[in-house]
Write a protein that holds these residues in place. Structure first.
Motif, PDB file in Angstrom:
ATOM      1  N   ASN A   1       0.674  -1.144  -0.031  1.00  0.00           N
ATOM      2  CA  ASN A   1       0.032  -0.024   0.053  1.00  0.00           C
ATOM      3  C   ASN A   1       0.890   1.414   0.182  1.00  0.00           C
ATOM      4  N   GLY A   2       2.347   1.115  -0.307  1.00  0.00           N
ATOM      5  CA  GLY A   2       2.987   2.164  -0.186  1.00  0.00           C
ATOM      6  C   GLY A   2       3.384   2.816   1.069  1.00  0.00           C
ATOM      7  N   LYS A   3       3.035   2.426   2.322  1.00  0.00           N
ATOM      8  CA  LYS A   3       3.061   3.023   3.498  1.00  0.00           C
ATOM      9  C   LYS A   3       4.686   2.898   3.903  1.00  0.00           C
ATOM     10  N   HIS A   4       5.542   2.418   3.156  1.00  0.00           N
ATOM     11  CA  HIS A   4       7.056   1.909   3.589  1.00  0.00           C
ATOM     12  C   HIS A   4       7.780   3.562   3.384  1.00  0.00           C
ATOM     13  N   PHE A   5       6.826   4.339   2.462  1.00  0.00           N
ATOM     14  CA  PHE A   5       7.560   5.642   2.353  1.00  0.00           C
ATOM     15  C   PHE A   5       7.838   6.351   3.667  1.00  0.00           C
ATOM     16  N   ASP A   6       6.987   6.198   4.604  1.00  0.00           N
ATOM     17  CA  ASP A   6       7.130   6.947   5.761  1.00  0.00           C
ATOM     18  C   ASP A   6       8.195   6.154   6.762  1.00  0.00           C
ATOM     19  N   LEU A   7       8.616   4.972   6.576  1.00  0.00           N
ATOM     20  CA  LEU A   7       9.428   4.430   7.536  1.00  0.00           C
ATOM     21  C   LEU A   7      10.929   5.093   7.387  1.00  0.00           C
ATOM     22  N   ALA A   8      11.409   5.191   8.641  1.00  0.00           N
ATOM     23  CA  ALA A   8      12.501   6.112   8.822  1.00  0.00           C
ATOM     24  C   ALA A   8      13.900   5.563   8.103  1.00  0.00           C
ATOM     25  N   HIS A   9      13.804   4.009   8.137  1.00  0.00           N
ATOM     26  CA  HIS A   9      14.964   3.445   7.507  1.00  0.00           C
ATOM     27  C   HIS A   9      14.986   3.295   5.984  1.00  0.00           C
ATOM     28  N   VAL A  10      13.858   3.821   5.369  1.00  0.00           N
ATOM     29  CA  VAL A  10      13.812   3.752   3.976  1.00  0.00           C
ATOM     30  C   VAL A  10      14.276   5.313   3.346  1.00  0.00           C
ATOM     31  N   ILE A  11      15.322   5.179   2.699  1.00  0.00           N
ATOM     32  CA  ILE A  11      15.574   6.534   1.809  1.00  0.00           C
ATOM     33  C   ILE A  11      14.779   6.655   0.682  1.00  0.00           C
ATOM     34  N   TYR A  12      14.104   7.865   0.513  1.00  0.00           N
ATOM     35  CA  TYR A  12      13.427   8.042  -0.520  1.00  0.00           C
ATOM     36  C   TYR A  12      13.813   9.423  -1.193  1.00  0.00           C
ATOM     37  N   LYS A  13      14.042   9.444  -2.387  1.00  0.00           N
ATOM     38  CA  LYS A  13      14.495  10.542  -3.295  1.00  0.00           C
ATOM     39  C   LYS A  13      13.849  10.926  -4.662  1.00  0.00           C
ATOM     40  N   LYS A  14      13.480  12.002  -4.838  1.00  0.00           N
ATOM     41  CA  LYS A  14      13.247  12.434  -6.393  1.00  0.00           C
ATOM     42  C   LYS A  14      14.678  12.893  -6.926  1.00  0.00           C
ATOM     43  N   VAL A  15      15.059  12.224  -8.074  1.00  0.00           N
ATOM     44  CA  VAL A  15      16.228  12.491  -8.635  1.00  0.00           C
ATOM     45  C   VAL A  15      16.080  12.750 -10.225  1.00  0.00           C
ATOM     46  N   GLU A  16      17.009  13.221 -10.755  1.00  0.00           N
ATOM     47  CA  GLU A  16      17.277  13.671 -12.035  1.00  0.00           C
ATOM     48  C   GLU A  16      18.205  12.579 -12.936  1.00  0.00           C
ATOM     49  N   GLY A  17      18.847  12.062 -12.172  1.00  0.00           N
ATOM     50  CA  GLY A  17      19.940  11.087 -12.649  1.00  0.00           C
ATOM     51  C   GLY A  17      20.943  10.726 -11.645  1.00  0.00           C
ATOM     52  N   TYR A  18      21.640   9.471 -12.090  1.00  0.00           N
ATOM     53  CA  TYR A  18      22.477   8.874 -11.030  1.00  0.00           C
ATOM     54  C   TYR A  18      23.713   8.137 -11.945  1.00  0.00           C
ATOM     55  N   ARG A  19      24.704   7.992 -11.152  1.00  0.00           N
ATOM     56  CA  ARG A  19      25.799   6.904 -11.841  1.00  0.00           C
ATOM     57  C   ARG A  19      25.817   5.883 -10.615  1.00  0.00           C
ATOM     58  N   ILE A  20      25.849   4.427 -11.124  1.00  0.00           N
ATOM     59  CA  ILE A  20      26.403   3.678  -9.828  1.00  0.00           C
ATOM     60  C   ILE A  20      27.419   2.802 -10.540  1.00  0.00           C
ATOM     61  N   ILE A  21      28.254   2.266  -9.784  1.00  0.00           N
ATOM     62  CA  ILE A  21      29.372   1.335 -10.116  1.00  0.00           C
ATOM     63  C   ILE A  21      29.351   0.370  -9.018  1.00  0.00           C
ATOM     64  N   PRO A  22      28.638  -0.914  -9.647  1.00  0.00           N
ATOM     65  CA  PRO A  22      28.534  -2.194  -8.609  1.00  0.00           C
ATOM     66  C   PRO A  22      29.697  -2.840  -8.431  1.00  0.00           C
ATOM     67  N   HIS A  23      30.183  -3.635  -7.304  1.00  0.00           N
ATOM     68  CA  HIS A  23      31.204  -4.295  -6.915  1.00  0.00           C
ATOM     69  C   HIS A  23      30.887  -5.742  -6.897  1.00  0.00           C
ATOM     70  N   LYS A  24      31.575  -6.530  -7.524  1.00  0.00           N
ATOM     71  CA  LYS A  24      31.429  -8.009  -7.685  1.00  0.00           C
ATOM     72  C   LYS A  24      31.722  -8.571  -6.344  1.00  0.00           C
ATOM     73  N   ARG A  25      30.825  -9.549  -5.735  1.00  0.00           N
ATOM     74  CA  ARG A  25      31.074 -10.037  -4.284  1.00  0.00           C
ATOM     75  C   ARG A  25      32.100 -11.370  -4.437  1.00  0.00           C
ATOM     76  N   GLN A  26      32.895 -11.370  -3.510  1.00  0.00           N
ATOM     77  CA  GLN A  26      33.940 -12.554  -3.585  1.00  0.00           C
ATOM     78  C   GLN A  26      32.976 -13.965  -3.412  1.00  0.00           C
ATOM     79  N   GLY A  27      33.386 -14.895  -4.158  1.00  0.00           N
ATOM     80  CA  GLY A  27      32.675 -16.175  -4.255  1.00  0.00           C
ATOM     81  C   GLY A  27      31.274 -16.226  -5.148  1.00  0.00           C
ATOM     82  N   VAL A  28      30.809 -14.971  -5.339  1.00  0.00           N
ATOM     83  CA  VAL A  28      29.440 -15.044  -6.082  1.00  0.00           C
ATOM     84  C   VAL A  28      29.525 -15.073  -7.615  1.00  0.00           C
ATOM     85  N   VAL A  29      28.813 -16.139  -8.140  1.00  0.00           N
ATOM     86  CA  VAL A  29      29.034 -16.487  -9.426  1.00  0.00           C
ATOM     87  C   VAL A  29      28.232 -15.569 -10.140  1.00  0.00           C
ATOM     88  N   GLU A  30      26.808 -15.446  -9.821  1.00  0.00           N
ATOM     89  CA  GLU A  30      25.816 -14.475 -10.805  1.00  0.00           C
ATOM     90  C   GLU A  30      25.732 -13.239 -10.124  1.00  0.00           C
TER      91      GLU A  30
END
Length: 464
Positions: free
Chosen positions: A397-426
């Protein structure tokens, strides 16, 4: 079909009251019928009779189907009948275009493999009853819808109807984006969905239903609305996203459970619960161009509909290619006002351009179709299991929006660099539910670049 003589005054037996059509009959066989104008599909005036075709469900749990009734009239009333019929059609369709010319793409392999049957038994008759023009084609392989959209005669159609999951709409938008007249194609041809896949998020957001015949009527009555699209750059490639981008638990729960497609939507929930319990983390570096990060301001922005119409971006349709990237690509130097931050304990990175990600996941309740922004939700992977479970339960029902530990932002763009985890194949990154390379990527929103058929100004999910 029933024939009922009404004499010269049609309006004494067929009359419009607010948003319904009322039908009276002197004989008592029909008594009184009330038809919602939303359900009126077509009105045909013959030499001595008028036929009204509409969508009806025999019970609340059954699919809609076309039905009709015919009234005869005396010849001197023909001009009156024609005017009345035209008025009824105008009221029934409102701002929607009647007799839409539809290119229908059926993915016979998506979801549980029932798309062809669903269209033939639950949709085709409704489109035909509404006098829509249909050009039906089945997709034969992954990427086929890209090729179809890339070569489509955009002057011959008003919309592309995807009888599929969310993968085919994704391909259609990207096929349009590859054309030499990309801007014109994206702004001219609406893209919509009949729910025949495992997610069907586009349909839920634009029509508010996951029932295929109701979605067909919503498309018949759908109003053209611009929608924001997002450019994704990865390596040397550039493509479009209309729905979401995910890295972390959502991407892995979706793409990592492909072998469980037989479970339908339950496969995603199963995958999610597994990973929440393990408190899985997904390290990455992230830089974001933030527009709003205060939840009260985000709520106000949503309730105001995203700002003034005059602030919307207008595009030149004779432009040959996609809009320029104002933030550059993932290979460009990082914009000066962006800061790359390391997140060793990222649990969920989820960016969305629509509210519902599935029927029971209103993940982005503050999302707007055409505000020139998209929504970003980030959650720390080390948050306690109870908090994580409460968050998942509140997503419906979308109520997670108000939870303190949920960071919610309106954005125009982003760049993300993911890091591969050791021992994880996929490792997984998902764009509109489709897997892409596990590599850095950048996203940038384009205000109102795409076109859809929708019920209203907002998405059909509950907002904030």
């Amino acid at each position: 079909m029933s024939d009922h003589a009404v004499g010269s005054e049609v309006t004494s037996h067929l009359y419009i009251l607010v948003d319904v059509l009322c039908v009276n009959d002197f004989t008592g066989t029909l008594r009184h019928k009330v038809i919602k104008l939303q359900d009126v599909l077509w009105v045909e005036v013959g030499a001595t009779s008028i036929t009204i075709t509409y969508a009806i469900a025999t019970s609340p749990k059954t699919a809609l189907k076309p039905d009709s009734f015919t009234y005869s009239y005396e010849l001197p009333a023909r001009d009156t009948v024609i005017v009345w019929a035209e008025n009824l059609l105008k009221l029934a369709y409102g701002k929607s275009q009647p007799r839409k010319r539809l290119k229908v793409l059926i993915n016979p392999f998506g979801g549980q493999g029932t798309a062809t049957q669903l269209f033939e038994t639950s949709c085709k008759q409704l489109f035909e009853a509404a006098n829509c023009t249909l050009d039906i084609q089945k997709t034969e392989y992954s990427g086929h819808a890209i090729e179809i959209a890339q070569n489509l005669d955009i002057n011959a159609f008003d919309a592309v109807v995807c009888c599929s999951g969310d993968g085919v709409p994704h391909e259609v938008f990207n096929g349009f984006g590859k054309r030499t007249d990309a801007m014109k194609a994206l702004r001219s041809i609406a893209v919509c969905q009949l729910p025949a896949g495992s997610g069907n998020a586009m349909c839920w957001n634009l029509t508010g239903t996951g029932e295929v015949s109701s979605a067909a009527v919503a498309i018949i009555k759908g109003i053209r609305k611009p929608i924001d699209l997002i450019s994704i750059t990865q390596g040397e490639a550039r493509f479009l996203s209309f729905l979401s981008q995910s890295f972390g638990i959502i991407a892995e729960a979706d793409l990592g459970t492909e072998n469980l497609r037989w479970m339908g939507g339950a496969r995603f929930t199963y995958g999610l619960l597994q990973r929440v319990w393990k408190q899985t983390v997904y390290p990455c570096d992230l830089a974001v161009k933030v527009a709003l990060d205060d939840k009260d301001l985000i709520r106000e922005h949503y309730r105001q509909g995203g700002g003034r119409p005059e602030d919307r971006v207008s595009y030149k349709l004779d432009r040959m290619s996609l809009p320029e990237l104002k933030f550059g690509s993932v290979n460009s130097p990082l914009p000066q006002d962006w800061k790359l931050v390391h997140h060793p304990n990222m649990g969920n990175f989820y960016a969305g351009n629509m509210a519902w990600m599935s029927a029971d996941a209103n993940f982005f309740p503050a999302s707007l179709p055409n505000d020139g922004l998209f929504d970003l939700v980030c959650i720390d992977g080390t948050v306690g299991r109870i908090k994580a479970m409460n968050m998942l339960l509140s997503v419906e029902n979308g109520k997670h929006f108000d939870l303190a530990h949920v960071i919610y932002k309106k954005v125009e763009g982003y760049r993300i660099i993911p890091h591969k985890r050791q021992g994880v194949v996929e490792e997984y990154i998902s764009i509109d539910g489709e897997r892409i390379m596990f590599a850095p990527f950048q996203a940038e929103v384009h205000n109102g670049l795409g076109m859809v058929l929708a019920k209203g100004e907002f998405y059909q999910a509950a907002g904030v």
